[in-house]
Design a protein around this motif. Structure first.
Motif, short mmCIF file in Angstrom:
data_model
loop_
_atom_site.label_atom_id
_atom_site.label_comp_id
_atom_site.label_asym_id
_atom_site.label_seq_id
_atom_site.Cartn_x
_atom_site.Cartn_y
_atom_site.Cartn_z
N LEU A 1 -6.47 7.48 1.50
CA LEU A 1 -5.18 6.87 1.21
C LEU A 1 -4.26 7.81 0.45
O LEU A 1 -3.10 7.49 0.19
CB LEU A 1 -5.35 5.58 0.39
CG LEU A 1 -6.04 4.42 1.10
CD1 LEU A 1 -6.24 3.27 0.11
CD2 LEU A 1 -5.21 3.95 2.29
N GLN B 1 0.81 -1.22 0.00
CA GLN B 1 0.00 0.00 0.00
C GLN B 1 0.84 1.27 0.00
O GLN B 1 0.52 2.24 -0.67
CB GLN B 1 -0.93 -0.01 1.22
CG GLN B 1 -1.85 1.18 1.32
CD GLN B 1 -2.83 1.06 2.48
OE1 GLN B 1 -3.47 0.02 2.63
NE2 GLN B 1 -2.92 2.08 3.31
N ILE C 1 -5.45 -3.03 -1.83
CA ILE C 1 -6.35 -1.88 -1.92
C ILE C 1 -7.51 -2.18 -2.87
O ILE C 1 -8.67 -1.88 -2.59
CB ILE C 1 -5.58 -0.63 -2.41
CG1 ILE C 1 -4.56 -0.19 -1.35
CG2 ILE C 1 -6.54 0.52 -2.72
CD1 ILE C 1 -3.70 0.98 -1.78
#
Length: 208
Positions: A206, A155, A186
């Motif tokens: 994010l 990520q 994700i």
């Protein structure tokens, strides 16, 4: 340089992580690895999926997408080399008989592809005119297809990539190929969200 009689056999099958069920088991003729904490595979010759997850246990003991890409490339190039050599054998008979300029040109182009493949390079980057690819259209060369390398990363690396992505980009800079960076974890989480708004909010959180 490719040694066609010493094809790489390091890879068996690939098993994918439970993160997502979107990708099928990999054919053992392509590539494969075992895993504990992530997944790493080549899902399609024209869209290789390369992993850069540090938690993977690789059959060679470490993560190296460039090495694994080269292993996959070698297998595909060997197949293409076989196809080119077979056609050369057929065309040579016509070319030697004379009177067929097209056969002579075809043979010249085929030999250029053969030399290029023997150097361990994909057919798509063979230094011939675009029109010359018509001479290999009927043998459906695997490495002549456009390629998109899909890099699965953690990520934290999805925006700028990581050292593995950087290494891959350097390795494919002369291949006429594209590199796409994704984080499968994700993607899997996004599929669990019902609305477009929720997905947008998730990505915003994010920083994507």
């Amino acid at each position: 340089t490719i040694n066609k009689w010493n094809s790489t056999k390091r890879f068996g099958r690939a098993y994918l992580d439970d993160i997502t069920g979107e990708f099928p088991r990999i054919d053992e003729r392509r590539a494969g690895l075992s895993h504990q904490h992530g997944w790493y595979a080549c899902a399609n010759p024209s869209s290789p999926l390369l992993g850069g997850l540090s938690g993977i246990v690789h059959v060679d003991g470490n993560v190296n997408p460039v090495r694994d890409k080269e292993t996959i490339d070698t297998e595909l190039q060997l197949k293409d080399l076989e196809s080119v050599e077979k056609k050369i054998g057929r065309v040579e008979k016509t070319a030697k008989a004379g009177g067929d300029k097209e056969a002579g040109k075809c043979l010249e182009v085929l030999k250029a592809f053969k030399q290029h493949l023997e150097q361990g390079k994909p057919a798509r980057s063979t230094p011939v005119n675009e029109d010359d690819f018509r001479f290999v259209a009927d043998i459906f060369l695997l490495t002549a297809k456009p390629v998109l390398y899909v890099c699965n990363v953690d990520q934290g690396s999805v925006v700028s990539g990581n050292k593995y992505v950087d290494q891959l980009k350097v390795a494919v800079k002369d291949e006429k190929a594209e590199v796409l960076v994704i984080a499968a974890a994700i993607e899997a989480e996004i599929t669990q969200l019902d609305s477009f708004e929720d997905r947008q909010a998730f990505l915003t959180d994010l920083g994507l």
